[in-house]
Motif scaffolding. Structure first.
Motif, PDB file in Angstrom:
ATOM      1  N   PRO A 309       0.820  -1.226   0.000  1.00 53.22           N
ATOM      2  CA  PRO A 309       0.000   0.000   0.000  1.00 53.22           C
ATOM      3  C   PRO A 309       0.848   1.267   0.000  1.00 53.22           C
ATOM      4  CG  PRO A 309      -0.811  -1.558   1.629  1.00 53.22           C
ATOM      5  CD  PRO A 309       0.484  -2.101   1.129  1.00 53.22           C
ATOM      6  N   LEU A 310       1.987   1.247   0.693  1.00 56.09           N
ATOM      7  CA  LEU A 310       2.848   2.424   0.734  1.00 56.09           C
ATOM      8  C   LEU A 310       3.380   2.763  -0.658  1.00 56.09           C
ATOM      9  CD1 LEU A 310       4.278   4.599   2.366  1.00 56.09           C
ATOM     10  CD2 LEU A 310       6.137   2.992   2.783  1.00 56.09           C
ATOM     11  N   LEU A 311       3.799   1.746  -1.417  1.00 56.04           N
ATOM     12  CA  LEU A 311       4.306   1.976  -2.764  1.00 56.04           C
ATOM     13  C   LEU A 311       3.192   2.434  -3.706  1.00 56.04           C
ATOM     14  CD1 LEU A 311       6.813  -1.000  -3.179  1.00 56.04           C
ATOM     15  CD2 LEU A 311       7.343   1.432  -2.974  1.00 56.04           C
ATOM     16  N   PHE A 312       2.005   1.852  -3.562  1.00 58.44           N
ATOM     17  CA  PHE A 312       0.866   2.323  -4.355  1.00 58.44           C
ATOM     18  C   PHE A 312       0.577   3.791  -4.059  1.00 58.44           C
ATOM     19  CE2 PHE A 312      -0.528  -2.106  -5.267  1.00 58.44           C
ATOM     20  CZ  PHE A 312      -0.804  -1.942  -6.610  1.00 58.44           C
ATOM     21  N   ALA A 313       0.592   4.142  -2.765  1.00 64.39           N
ATOM     22  CA  ALA A 313       0.332   5.535  -2.393  1.00 64.39           C
ATOM     23  C   ALA A 313       1.414   6.455  -2.933  1.00 64.39           C
ATOM     24  CB  ALA A 313       0.255   5.645  -0.866  1.00 64.39           C
ATOM     25  N   LEU A 314       2.670   6.036  -2.841  1.00 66.68           N
ATOM     26  CA  LEU A 314       3.783   6.850  -3.337  1.00 66.68           C
ATOM     27  C   LEU A 314       3.639   7.130  -4.826  1.00 66.68           C
ATOM     28  CD1 LEU A 314       6.601   8.122  -2.887  1.00 66.68           C
ATOM     29  CD2 LEU A 314       7.582   5.871  -3.379  1.00 66.68           C
ATOM     30  N   ASN A 315       3.383   6.076  -5.598  1.00 68.50           N
ATOM     31  CA  ASN A 315       3.237   6.260  -7.036  1.00 68.50           C
ATOM     32  C   ASN A 315       1.994   7.069  -7.385  1.00 68.50           C
ATOM     33  OD1 ASN A 315       5.312   4.590  -8.810  1.00 68.50           O
ATOM     34  ND2 ASN A 315       4.920   3.409  -6.957  1.00 68.50           N
ATOM     35  N   GLY A 316       0.904   6.856  -6.644  1.00 68.42           N
ATOM     36  CA  GLY A 316      -0.319   7.608  -6.922  1.00 68.42           C
ATOM     37  C   GLY A 316      -0.144   9.095  -6.673  1.00 68.42           C
ATOM     38  N   VAL A 317       0.477   9.454  -5.536  1.00 69.95           N
ATOM     39  CA  VAL A 317       0.704  10.864  -5.217  1.00 69.95           C
ATOM     40  C   VAL A 317       1.615  11.505  -6.256  1.00 69.95           C
ATOM     41  CG1 VAL A 317       1.797  12.414  -3.555  1.00 69.95           C
ATOM     42  CG2 VAL A 317       0.260  10.628  -2.759  1.00 69.95           C
ATOM     43  N   LEU A 318       2.700  10.811  -6.628  1.00 67.69           N
ATOM     44  CA  LEU A 318       3.654  11.357  -7.593  1.00 67.69           C
ATOM     45  C   LEU A 318       3.054  11.457  -8.992  1.00 67.69           C
ATOM     46  CD1 LEU A 318       6.912   9.525  -6.471  1.00 67.69           C
ATOM     47  CD2 LEU A 318       6.440  11.966  -6.280  1.00 67.69           C
ATOM     48  N   LEU A 319       2.215  10.501  -9.342  1.00 70.13           N
ATOM     49  CA  LEU A 319       1.605  10.520 -10.667  1.00 70.13           C
ATOM     50  C   LEU A 319       0.660  11.708 -10.811  1.00 70.13           C
ATOM     51  CD1 LEU A 319       1.481   8.936 -13.338  1.00 70.13           C
ATOM     52  CD2 LEU A 319      -0.464   7.665 -12.386  1.00 70.13           C
ATOM     53  N   ILE A 320      -0.100  12.003  -9.768  1.00 68.14           N
ATOM     54  CA  ILE A 320      -1.032  13.126  -9.810  1.00 68.14           C
ATOM     55  C   ILE A 320      -0.283  14.459  -9.841  1.00 68.14           C
ATOM     56  CG2 ILE A 320      -2.826  14.346  -8.514  1.00 68.14           C
ATOM     57  CD1 ILE A 320      -3.777  11.632  -7.509  1.00 68.14           C
ATOM     58  N   ASP A 321       0.781  14.551  -9.041  1.00 66.49           N
ATOM     59  CA  ASP A 321       1.500  15.821  -8.939  1.00 66.49           C
ATOM     60  C   ASP A 321       2.980  15.554  -8.683  1.00 66.49           C
ATOM     61  OD1 ASP A 321       2.328  18.396  -8.653  1.00 66.49           O
ATOM     62  OD2 ASP A 321       1.330  18.757  -6.736  1.00 66.49           O
ATOM     63  N   PRO A 322       3.798  15.398  -9.734  1.00 66.95           N
ATOM     64  CA  PRO A 322       5.230  15.128  -9.517  1.00 66.95           C
ATOM     65  C   PRO A 322       5.961  16.248  -8.786  1.00 66.95           C
ATOM     66  CG  PRO A 322       4.592  14.656 -11.794  1.00 66.95           C
ATOM     67  CD  PRO A 322       3.447  15.371 -11.161  1.00 66.95           C
ATOM     68  N   LEU A 323       5.471  17.487  -8.876  1.00 66.08           N
ATOM     69  CA  LEU A 323       6.138  18.607  -8.223  1.00 66.08           C
ATOM     70  C   LEU A 323       5.979  18.592  -6.712  1.00 66.08           C
ATOM     71  CD1 LEU A 323       5.339  21.513 -10.685  1.00 66.08           C
ATOM     72  CD2 LEU A 323       7.464  20.251 -10.444  1.00 66.08           C
ATOM     73  N   VAL A 324       5.235  17.639  -6.209  1.00 70.13           N
ATOM     74  CA  VAL A 324       5.077  17.535  -4.758  1.00 70.13           C
ATOM     75  C   VAL A 324       6.411  17.224  -4.087  1.00 70.13           C
ATOM     76  CG1 VAL A 324       4.598  15.064  -4.592  1.00 70.13           C
ATOM     77  CG2 VAL A 324       3.493  16.636  -3.009  1.00 70.13           C
ATOM     78  N   THR A 325       7.393  16.721  -4.846  1.00 69.23           N
ATOM     79  CA  THR A 325       8.716  16.430  -4.271  1.00 69.23           C
ATOM     80  C   THR A 325       9.446  17.702  -3.855  1.00 69.23           C
ATOM     81  OG1 THR A 325       9.690  16.444  -6.504  1.00 69.23           O
ATOM     82  CG2 THR A 325       8.979  14.321  -5.622  1.00 69.23           C
ATOM     83  N   LEU A 326       8.978  18.860  -4.279  1.00 67.01           N
ATOM     84  CA  LEU A 326       9.609  20.118  -3.877  1.00 67.01           C
ATOM     85  C   LEU A 326       9.184  20.537  -2.480  1.00 67.01           C
ATOM     86  CD1 LEU A 326       9.242  22.210  -7.171  1.00 67.01           C
ATOM     87  CD2 LEU A 326      11.169  20.829  -6.410  1.00 67.01           C
ATOM     88  N   GLN A 327       8.213  19.843  -1.888  1.00 65.37           N
ATOM     89  CA  GLN A 327       7.725  20.193  -0.565  1.00 65.37           C
ATOM     90  C   GLN A 327       8.320  19.268   0.494  1.00 65.37           C
ATOM     91  OE1 GLN A 327       3.445  20.161  -0.634  1.00 65.37           O
ATOM     92  NE2 GLN A 327       3.303  21.745  -2.186  1.00 65.37           N
TER      93      GLN A 327
END
Length: 741
Positions: A309-327
């Motif tokens: 589930p953690l990996l699914f959540a990680l990929n889902g969040v990044l897929l929707i908004d890759p720029l979230v890594t700047l936060q």
């Protein structure tokens, strides 16, 4: 499967660390090659990596291209747009975001963030016509400070600005701005002056928390608890699931409704609704994805574990908004879950509840330590104790906060519940304030990559199960925390940092064993540059104490941050050009013209015009000489004071000159520039400042005299290795794809 998901996530994360993004056509090529590689099982991981990379680069480039064009920077436009999010007010300043922008000017970004000084109350969903002065996204760049440009890009904001005038075109529709209206209702409920904390827990709005509240939360490492977090989402979903399961076990649940699908459906609906209240920030998105995956697998009677589930959540969040890594919240959110999964998943035996709580807090503190250091965030030594109290406290408070909010239409019932919630939160803040006063958070010295890697490996080893042979080596790998590798200044040399503090001044001077701070930057409302910019930069550079805090004069742009510096680190002596104008809790000695001293074979000398008639003319001037190379720091002296300095016995010749009064028209006369004879001039100011610094006539003089200009507004913080006769280093040359050149 896990390798494939990790590869895809790695591609989505990689652009965060690139100095510049590849072009759109490169993204297309990456995507095409990635699709071809998916056809062969052996290259699926590489194909997913390329697809993730192309998607993240494409989204990043779109966000960069959506910023205000350079040709429009600093200009005023009439624009129309719709207010979104939760507008906030600090003092008499209203801050809000505008989308659906219309204007007769082509090229404006799709989303802007505006400030309206003395503006009216705004509501989400309203449409306004505004005259706004727009600026390209730009932040201060220092050895250590909040990356405002990255934050703006991550939120899709293409310009910032200030409103000059405006009028409302239409009110908010019934379906728009419901979060804003709910927040306003919550802020009107009497709740022991803790309405802001209730709004933070219910709708994820932190504007109602005061600066002192944030300081307490930061010092105790409990910031994640006071705004809707993933923990709250998971707790509500678990509560709804457990309630249906309990009713089914007691025989109360209707038999014609299968309890398991209903339990999973209600839990997911509750998580998504709570996520809507919070605006779906990073921790909330991650939690909603994890809850959805876990409930789906539970519905199908399959044991999934925690990593899937953690990996699914990680990929889902990044897929929707890759720029979230700047936060920073992205890294801390997923990092916390990963640490807890590592500590508890797969361990044999049952844990006593109090041992589980203790181990969870200890593991989270240790596991997140490398991330906090890498992100330059404060580290709270009291976090385990504070969270041990606050986590169950807030977990029990949130359901009642939601219940009280749901019952507000019933009048006194909902308000009574929220009144009790406010009392609970008020008591919690009292306890946290006591813990914060006992052990506040601390900022570590800026560490090189190899030291951060050592600390990360050490933390990982210490989190391993008991009995793993190299586990004891983890303590040794944490040694860079105790003995940080700070680069020493050579004997007879000085390191001079002109910090980027906007329209103000702050200069750090370090010798081998001493440190001096010349001015401390401005304080504007709730934003104290001394606390937010200067102090973090000093700590990052390894400065633990100041031998002297020299304030040129008492104007706010030079001394506004002095009280914060004095509060946050030891200061042996304070000298000021205007000691009588400072507050009583900032005792300063007067600037003595002719006073000189030496630190590590570096010479310092002071000068002040005794016939000064105003504040600027009283500025205390500092001349520093190391190995024959000089820098002259002039404060805000004007042309009359410049001439007095030239006529004095002071030898004013210097290779480096800090332009007086930020390069104003009344300073930096041609005769003074010729007397000093600098090869380079330093300018400390903000871009598009209201004073027009530096004045065009001053810039023309510098050009005519062949004097190079280093400008904090253009170059960020500037470093000079005095005594080496080398060129200055500017921080904006450290490329980031989101950073303005």
């Amino acid at each position: 499967m896990r390798i494939w998901m990790l590869a895809f996530a790695a591609g989505l994360v990689l652009p965060r660390f690139l100095p510049m993004l590849p072009g759109i056509w490169a993204c297309v090529v990456f995507a095409m090659v990635g699709v071809l590689m998916l056809m062969c099982r052996r290259t699926v991981a590489l194909g997913l990596f390329l697809l993730g990379l192309s998607w993240a680069c494409y989204q990043g480039q779109n966000a960069v291209d959506d910023r205000l064009p350079a040709s429009m920077d600093g200009r005023t436009f009439w624009i129309e747009g719709r207010v979104v999010g939760l507008p906030g007010a600090v003092g008499d300043v209203v801050r809000f975001e505008l989308v659906d922008i219309e204007s007769r000017h082509v090229g404006l970004p799709s989303k802007v963030r505006l400030s309206w000084y003395g503006g009216p109350q705004l509501r989400a969903g309203e449409r306004w016509r505004l005259a706004a002065r727009l600026k390209r996204p730009r932040g201060l760049v220092n050895p250590q400070s909040f990356d405002y440009e990255a934050w703006l890009l991550a939120r899709g904001i293409g310009a910032t600005g200030s409103v000059k005038a405006g009028g409302r075109l239409s009110a908010s529709a019934a379906t728009d701005g419901w979060r804003d209206r709910l927040r306003a209702r919550l802020m009107d409920v009497p709740a022991f002056d803790r309405q802001g904390a209730i709004a933070a827990l219910v709708v994820g709005d932190d504007s109602g928390l005061s600066r002192s509240d944030w300081q307490v939360l930061q010092d105790t490492g409990t910031v994640h608890l006071m705004v809707i977090s993933g923990q709250h989402i998971g707790m509500l979903a678990g509560l709804l699931y457990g309630l249906v399961a309990l009713l089914a076990r007691l025989g109360i649940w209707p038999r014609q409704w299968p309890w398991l699908p209903w339990a999973c459906g209600l839990a997911l609906a509750g998580a998504l609704f709570y996520g809507c209240l919070a605006g779906f920030d990073v921790p909330v998105r991650r939690a909603c994805f994890m809850v959805a995956v876990v409930l789906l697998w539970r519905l199908r009677f399959r044991h999934l574990g925690v990593w899937q589930p953690l990996l699914f959540a990680l990929n889902g969040v990044l897929l929707i908004d890759p720029l979230v890594t700047l936060q920073p919240g992205f890294w801390l959110s997923f990092g916390a879950v990963a640490v807890l999964a590592l500590v508890f998943a797969g361990r044999l035996g049952r844990w006593v509840w109090w041992k589980t709580l203790l181990r969870a807090q200890w593991a989270a503190t240790l596991g997140l330590l490398p991330l906090l250091l890498a992100l330059g965030l404060p580290v709270s030594a009291s976090s385990p104790l504070a969270n041990l109290i606050a986590v169950p406290w807030v977990s029990l408070t949130v359901p009642f906060a939601l219940l009280g909010t749901a019952l507000l239409p019933l009048g006194g019932v909902g308000e009574a519940i929220l009144w009790l919630v406010g009392g609970s939160l008020a008591l919690l803040f009292e306890l946290l304030s006591f813990i914060a006063a006992w052990r506040p958070a601390w900022l570590a010295v800026g560490l090189p990559s190899w030291a951060l890697l050592m600390i990360g490996m050490g933390a990982l080893l210490l989190l391993m199960p008991t009995g793993i042979p190299p586990r004891a080596l983890g303590l040794m790998l944490l040694l860079p925390l105790v003995f940080p590798p700070v680069t020493a200044v050579p004997e007879g040399r000085a390191q001079v940092w002109l910090l980027d503090v906007g329209q103000g001044l702050s200069v750090l001077v370090r010798t081998r064993e001493h440190a001096l701070l010349y001015d401390a930057g401005p304080r504007q409302g709730d934003f104290d540059t001394g606390e937010r910019v200067v102090f973090p930069s000093l700590r990052s550079l390894g400065v633990a104490r100041l031998d002297k805090l020299l304030l040129s004069h008492a104007d706010n742009d030079h001394s506004g941050g002095a009280q914060a510096i004095q509060r946050l680190m030891p200061v042996a002596k304070i000298i000021s050009g205007e000691p009588q104008r400072h507050a009583a809790d900032l005792p300063a000695e007067p600037c003595e013209s002719g006073l000189a001293w030496q630190w590590n074979d570096v010479r310092f000398s002071l000068w002040q015009w005794q016939a000064a008639r105003d504040s600027n003319q009283t500025s205390c001037v500092l001349l520093i000489e190391a190995n024959g190379e000089r820098v002259l720091l002039t404060g805000d002296i004007d042309e009359a004071a410049e001439q007095a300095l030239v006529r004095s016995r002071q030898d004013v010749q210097a290779q480096w000159l800090l332009l007086p009064h930020h390069g104003s028209r009344s300073s930096s006369s041609e005769s003074f520039l010729r007397a000093v004879g600098p090869t380079a001039a330093l300018i400390s100011r903000s871009l598009h400042n209201a004073f027009g610094h530096p004045h065009p006539s001053v810039s023309a003089r510098l050009l005519a005299l062949d004097i190079n200009a280093y400008d904090t507004a253009l170059h960020g913080a500037i470093r000079i290795d005095l005594g080496d006769f080398s060129a200055a280093e500017v921080m904006r040359t450290q490329r980031r794809f989101w950073r303005e050149k």
